[in-house]
Design a protein around this motif. Structure first.
Motif, PDB file in Angstrom:
ATOM      1  N   VAL A 130       0.864  -1.174   0.000  1.00 19.30           N
ATOM      2  CA  VAL A 130       0.000   0.000   0.000  1.00 19.30           C
ATOM      3  C   VAL A 130       0.901   1.225   0.000  1.00 19.30           C
ATOM      4  O   VAL A 130       1.725   1.392   0.907  1.00 19.30           O
ATOM      5  N   ASP A 131       0.758   2.065  -0.996  1.00 18.52           N
ATOM      6  CA  ASP A 131       1.630   3.230  -1.159  1.00 18.52           C
ATOM      7  C   ASP A 131       3.090   2.743  -1.184  1.00 18.52           C
ATOM      8  O   ASP A 131       3.442   1.944  -2.038  1.00 18.52           O
ATOM      9  N   THR A 132       3.896   3.210  -0.229  1.00 25.40           N
ATOM     10  CA  THR A 132       5.309   2.813  -0.207  1.00 25.40           C
ATOM     11  C   THR A 132       5.570   1.660   0.754  1.00 25.40           C
ATOM     12  O   THR A 132       6.709   1.245   0.929  1.00 25.40           O
ATOM     13  N   ILE A 133       4.521   1.171   1.427  1.00 19.66           N
ATOM     14  CA  ILE A 133       4.677   0.080   2.379  1.00 19.66           C
ATOM     15  C   ILE A 133       4.684  -1.249   1.628  1.00 19.66           C
ATOM     16  O   ILE A 133       3.770  -1.550   0.856  1.00 19.66           O
ATOM     17  N   ASP A 134       5.734  -2.030   1.823  1.00 19.71           N
ATOM     18  CA  ASP A 134       5.850  -3.354   1.230  1.00 19.71           C
ATOM     19  C   ASP A 134       6.018  -4.343   2.372  1.00 19.71           C
ATOM     20  O   ASP A 134       7.076  -4.392   3.010  1.00 19.71           O
ATOM     21  N   ALA A 135       4.971  -5.082   2.664  1.00 21.32           N
ATOM     22  CA  ALA A 135       4.992  -5.969   3.820  1.00 21.32           C
ATOM     23  C   ALA A 135       4.459  -7.338   3.434  1.00 21.32           C
ATOM     24  O   ALA A 135       3.999  -7.564   2.315  1.00 21.32           O
ATOM     25  N   VAL A 136       4.536  -8.250   4.389  1.00 22.43           N
ATOM     26  CA  VAL A 136       3.984  -9.588   4.219  1.00 22.43           C
ATOM     27  C   VAL A 136       2.960  -9.820   5.318  1.00 22.43           C
ATOM     28  O   VAL A 136       3.233  -9.582   6.500  1.00 22.43           O
ATOM     29  N   GLN A 137       1.766 -10.243   4.929  1.00 25.20           N
ATOM     30  CA  GLN A 137       0.738 -10.594   5.902  1.00 25.20           C
ATOM     31  C   GLN A 137       0.753 -12.104   6.107  1.00 25.20           C
ATOM     32  O   GLN A 137       0.702 -12.874   5.156  1.00 25.20           O
ATOM     33  N   VAL A 138       0.837 -12.499   7.368  1.00 27.98           N
ATOM     34  CA  VAL A 138       0.863 -13.912   7.732  1.00 27.98           C
ATOM     35  C   VAL A 138      -0.458 -14.249   8.407  1.00 27.98           C
ATOM     36  O   VAL A 138      -0.974 -13.472   9.226  1.00 27.98           O
ATOM     37  N   ALA A 139      -1.024 -15.398   8.060  1.00 25.11           N
ATOM     38  CA  ALA A 139      -2.280 -15.853   8.663  1.00 25.11           C
ATOM     39  C   ALA A 139      -2.094 -17.266   9.198  1.00 25.11           C
ATOM     40  O   ALA A 139      -1.635 -18.156   8.482  1.00 25.11           O
ATOM     41  N   ILE A 140      -2.435 -17.456  10.474  1.00 28.23           N
ATOM     42  CA  ILE A 140      -2.375 -18.771  11.105  1.00 28.23           C
ATOM     43  C   ILE A 140      -3.788 -19.128  11.541  1.00 28.23           C
ATOM     44  O   ILE A 140      -4.364 -18.483  12.422  1.00 28.23           O
ATOM     45  N   LYS A 141      -4.360 -20.152  10.913  1.00 25.16           N
ATOM     46  CA  LYS A 141      -5.732 -20.568  11.202  1.00 25.16           C
ATOM     47  C   LYS A 141      -5.712 -21.792  12.104  1.00 25.16           C
ATOM     48  O   LYS A 141      -5.149 -22.832  11.757  1.00 25.16           O
ATOM     49  N   LEU A 142      -6.337 -21.663  13.285  1.00 27.22           N
ATOM     50  CA  LEU A 142      -6.436 -22.779  14.218  1.00 27.22           C
ATOM     51  C   LEU A 142      -7.660 -23.635  13.890  1.00 27.22           C
ATOM     52  O   LEU A 142      -8.476 -23.285  13.033  1.00 27.22           O
ATOM     53  N   ASP A 143      -7.784 -24.743  14.602  1.00 27.45           N
ATOM     54  CA  ASP A 143      -8.934 -25.621  14.395  1.00 27.45           C
ATOM     55  C   ASP A 143     -10.166 -25.164  15.158  1.00 27.45           C
ATOM     56  O   ASP A 143     -11.211 -25.818  15.100  1.00 27.45           O
ATOM     57  N   HIS A 144     -10.048 -24.032  15.879  1.00 29.09           N
ATOM     58  CA  HIS A 144     -11.192 -23.522  16.621  1.00 29.09           C
ATOM     59  C   HIS A 144     -10.956 -22.054  16.933  1.00 29.09           C
ATOM     60  O   HIS A 144      -9.839 -21.541  16.804  1.00 29.09           O
ATOM     61  N   GLU A 145     -12.006 -21.370  17.325  1.00 27.89           N
ATOM     62  CA  GLU A 145     -11.889 -19.983  17.769  1.00 27.89           C
ATOM     63  C   GLU A 145     -11.487 -19.961  19.239  1.00 27.89           C
ATOM     64  O   GLU A 145     -12.148 -20.579  20.072  1.00 27.89           O
ATOM     65  N   PRO A 146     -10.404 -19.276  19.593  1.00 26.00           N
ATOM     66  CA  PRO A 146      -9.956 -19.258  20.987  1.00 26.00           C
ATOM     67  C   PRO A 146     -11.010 -18.691  21.924  1.00 26.00           C
ATOM     68  O   PRO A 146     -11.756 -17.776  21.572  1.00 26.00           O
ATOM     69  N   THR A 225      -8.597 -17.231  13.281  1.00 25.25           N
ATOM     70  CA  THR A 225      -7.377 -16.894  12.535  1.00 25.25           C
ATOM     71  C   THR A 225      -6.640 -15.725  13.181  1.00 25.25           C
ATOM     72  O   THR A 225      -7.241 -14.701  13.516  1.00 25.25           O
ATOM     73  N   TYR A 226      -5.343 -15.912  13.341  1.00 20.93           N
ATOM     74  CA  TYR A 226      -4.462 -14.863  13.858  1.00 20.93           C
ATOM     75  C   TYR A 226      -3.666 -14.307  12.687  1.00 20.93           C
ATOM     76  O   TYR A 226      -2.912 -15.029  12.035  1.00 20.93           O
ATOM     77  N   ARG A 227      -3.855 -13.016  12.402  1.00 19.40           N
ATOM     78  CA  ARG A 227      -3.160 -12.359  11.288  1.00 19.40           C
ATOM     79  C   ARG A 227      -2.254 -11.253  11.826  1.00 19.40           C
ATOM     80  O   ARG A 227      -2.614 -10.532  12.753  1.00 19.40           O
ATOM     81  N   PHE A 228      -1.109 -11.122  11.200  1.00 16.40           N
ATOM     82  CA  PHE A 228      -0.187 -10.052  11.550  1.00 16.40           C
ATOM     83  C   PHE A 228       0.686  -9.747  10.348  1.00 16.40           C
ATOM     84  O   PHE A 228       0.716 -10.497   9.365  1.00 16.40           O
ATOM     85  N   TYR A 229       1.377  -8.598  10.446  1.00 19.10           N
ATOM     86  CA  TYR A 229       2.243  -8.163   9.361  1.00 19.10           C
ATOM     87  C   TYR A 229       3.711  -8.260   9.762  1.00 19.10           C
ATOM     88  O   TYR A 229       4.065  -8.109  10.938  1.00 19.10           O
ATOM     89  N   LEU A 230       4.542  -8.485   8.772  1.00 18.29           N
ATOM     90  CA  LEU A 230       5.982  -8.325   8.914  1.00 18.29           C
ATOM     91  C   LEU A 230       6.384  -7.042   8.189  1.00 18.29           C
ATOM     92  O   LEU A 230       5.852  -6.743   7.122  1.00 18.29           O
TER      93      LEU A 230
END
Length: 352
Positions: A130-146, A225-230
């Motif tokens: 997005v604009d000048t931001i170049d990142a990686v989004q990581v998604a970790i999906k569990l077998d249930h909602e915490p 799902t837990y999502r975060f950016y690098l």
């Protein structure tokens, strides 16, 4: 934004002020113990400490008993300060209890139950620009909602390899904090309380080495799902705060991050004898998600809060460490399980 500026102002006040203040911090010594259960092992670090400051006061022989579901496990020294007990691979619900005795001091005992294994149904990542931001989004999906009483943690190690014509590589290592804000327009969603961290070296919580474990609760999940950016926008904010913080285990009171060296540490083979400039670079991330027992989580959070106690850091009051699940002394007995996907090479995503 107002909250962020308010916390930053308090930080500047503490960094710029030094108030000498002597306190009588005498206290009867007690046994302090950290016992961390993981895999098929129990790691125990016991010591005799001042009951007010937590500082070690004496070297003393220790008698340690570890039980798995009521059956005693053999205990052996790991080094001069720690002990270990081994068993079969631990399963969900196993009860581990630890008792430490030393001389005439009151014995310390505590217990925990091994948490459920992490079941990850999907692990994925994608490039986000997005604009000048170049990142990686990581998604970790569990077998249930915490649920509300489930506790997690994450640690991310970045390795950068400089490649020379001779194919010899020089490696740089650093720990990365998961990000949740991608652009400056999203700054209203930036909350320092999302970055509760404590150093964890796989055996001990709260050590001096900068190995941040970021605590994660249901709040940071989107359903299952837990999502975060690098390399996200808030990572630069956090790094700026760290660079302005005093050294040691100090930080922003009431919500924030631990201080530490954000610059890479060198490892691998050096560049001596290789006058040529590097011809390439590889970037690899090692991501580990943890499931924490309640005892592990609450002790880690209390340790974090004690590190960020403004009055204690300024020497006005003793450190106020208020959580423990052991009887007769100080410390905790907790458990942790982990999930680590294969290391992923993000090189092409960070090269222009």
């Amino acid at each position: 934004m107002k909250r962020f500026l308010h916390i930053a102002a308090l930080l500047l006040l503490v960094v710029s002020c030094e108030i000498p203040f002597d306190l009588d911090q005498a206290g009867e010594p007690k046994i302090y113990v950290q016992a961390i259960v993981k895999g098929a092992h129990v790691h125990i670090v016991p010591l005799v400490a001042n009951s007010v400051t937590g500082a070690p006061v004496a070297d003393a022989p220790m008698e340690i008993r570890v039980e798995l579901n009521g059956a005693s496990l053999p205990v052996h020294p790991e080094d001069s300060i720690s002990y270990a007990a081994s068993s079969r691979l631990l399963r969900e619900g196993d009860e581990i209890s630890v008792t430490v005795r030393s001389g005439s001091l009151a014995p310390v005992t505590g217990s925990t139950h091994f948490p459920p294994a992490l079941v990850v149904e999907d692990f994925s990542w994608e490039r986000v620009q997005v604009d000048t931001i170049d990142a990686v989004q990581v998604a970790i999906k569990l077998d249930h909602e915490p649920g509300e009483e489930e506790y997690y943690g994450i640690r991310i190690l970045q390795q950068d390899y400089m490649i020379f014509p001779s194919v010899v590589q020089k490696a740089f290592y650093r720990y990365i904090t998961p990000g949740y804000v991608l652009t400056a327009d999203e700054i209203g969603g930036f909350d320092l309380e999302d970055f509760v961290q404590v150093n964890y070296d796989d055996h001990y919580l709260g050590g001096r080495d900068y190995q941040p474990l970021t605590l994660v609760t249901r709040k940071q999940f989107d359903g299952d799902t837990y999502r975060f950016y690098l390399n996200s926008f808030d990572a630069s904010i956090l790094n700026g705060i760290r660079e302005g913080m005093p050294g040691g285990n100090t930080g922003v009171a009431g919500g924030g991050i631990i201080s530490g060296d954000i610059h890479p540490s060198e490892g691998g083979t050096g560049t001596e004898g290789f006058p040529d400039a590097p011809i390439g670079c590889r970037t690899i991330f090692h991501i580990t998600l943890y499931r924490l027992s309640p005892e592990f989580y609450f002790f880690a959070k209390a340790l974090y809060q004690s590190n960020f106690d403004f009055l204690a850091n300024m020497g006005l009051i003793p450190a106020n460490f208020t959580w423990s699940n052991v009887e007769g002394g100080m410390g905790f007995v907790g458990a942790i399980s982990s999930y680590s996907p294969e290391s992923i090479d993000f090189t092409e995503y960070f090269q222009k």
